[in-house]
Motif scaffolding. Structure first.
Motif, short mmCIF file in Angstrom:
data_model
loop_
_atom_site.label_atom_id
_atom_site.label_comp_id
_atom_site.label_asym_id
_atom_site.label_seq_id
_atom_site.Cartn_x
_atom_site.Cartn_y
_atom_site.Cartn_z
N UNK A 29 76.79 5.01 -66.48
CA UNK A 29 76.84 3.06 -66.60
C UNK A 29 76.11 2.79 -65.62
N UNK A 30 75.52 3.83 -64.89
CA UNK A 30 73.73 2.82 -64.00
C UNK A 30 72.67 2.68 -64.35
N UNK A 31 72.58 3.55 -65.45
CA UNK A 31 71.25 3.92 -66.29
C UNK A 31 71.64 3.19 -67.43
N UNK A 41 64.29 6.51 -70.70
CA UNK A 41 65.40 6.52 -71.85
C UNK A 41 66.60 7.20 -70.73
N UNK A 42 67.78 7.22 -71.72
CA UNK A 42 68.52 7.35 -70.52
C UNK A 42 68.92 9.39 -71.67
N UNK A 43 70.33 9.74 -71.12
CA UNK A 43 70.88 11.05 -72.07
C UNK A 43 71.42 10.20 -72.34
N UNK A 50 67.42 8.36 -75.73
CA UNK A 50 67.13 6.98 -76.05
C UNK A 50 66.32 5.87 -75.34
N UNK A 51 66.00 4.54 -75.67
CA UNK A 51 66.29 3.70 -75.10
C UNK A 51 67.19 3.19 -75.41
N UNK A 52 67.86 2.11 -74.34
CA UNK A 52 69.18 0.97 -74.59
C UNK A 52 68.79 -0.23 -75.28
#
Length: 78
Positions: A29-31, A41-43, A50-52
């Protein structure tokens, strides 16, 4: 009796380049906000990186691997 005119539109689903429906993934959530604003980018739980760029709508298809991992987490680990 006269029927009102209707506008008929095809319902579309976003598709990936290989014609599969786009899946949404579980990420920390915090990312999410940071990624959406900064483009970082998030994992996802499944390992996808990928980027949100969008928020899922209710009923959007979820990555089965992410869902399986999420469901196996102990309570309070989400």
């Amino acid at each position: 009796m006269t029927l009102p005119e209707t506008d008929t539109r095809n319902e579309t689903t976003d598709q990936t380049s290989d014609n599969r429906p786009e899946l949404f993934h579980y990420v920390q959530k915090d990312k999410v906000a940071e990624s959406a604003v900064m483009g970082t980018y998030v994992v996802a739980l499944c390992g996808e990186v990928f980027p949100v760029t969008r928020a899922p709508k209710p009923g959007s298809p979820v990555c089965p691997e992410c869902k399986e991992i999420f469901d196996s987490l102990p309570p309070g680990q989400d």
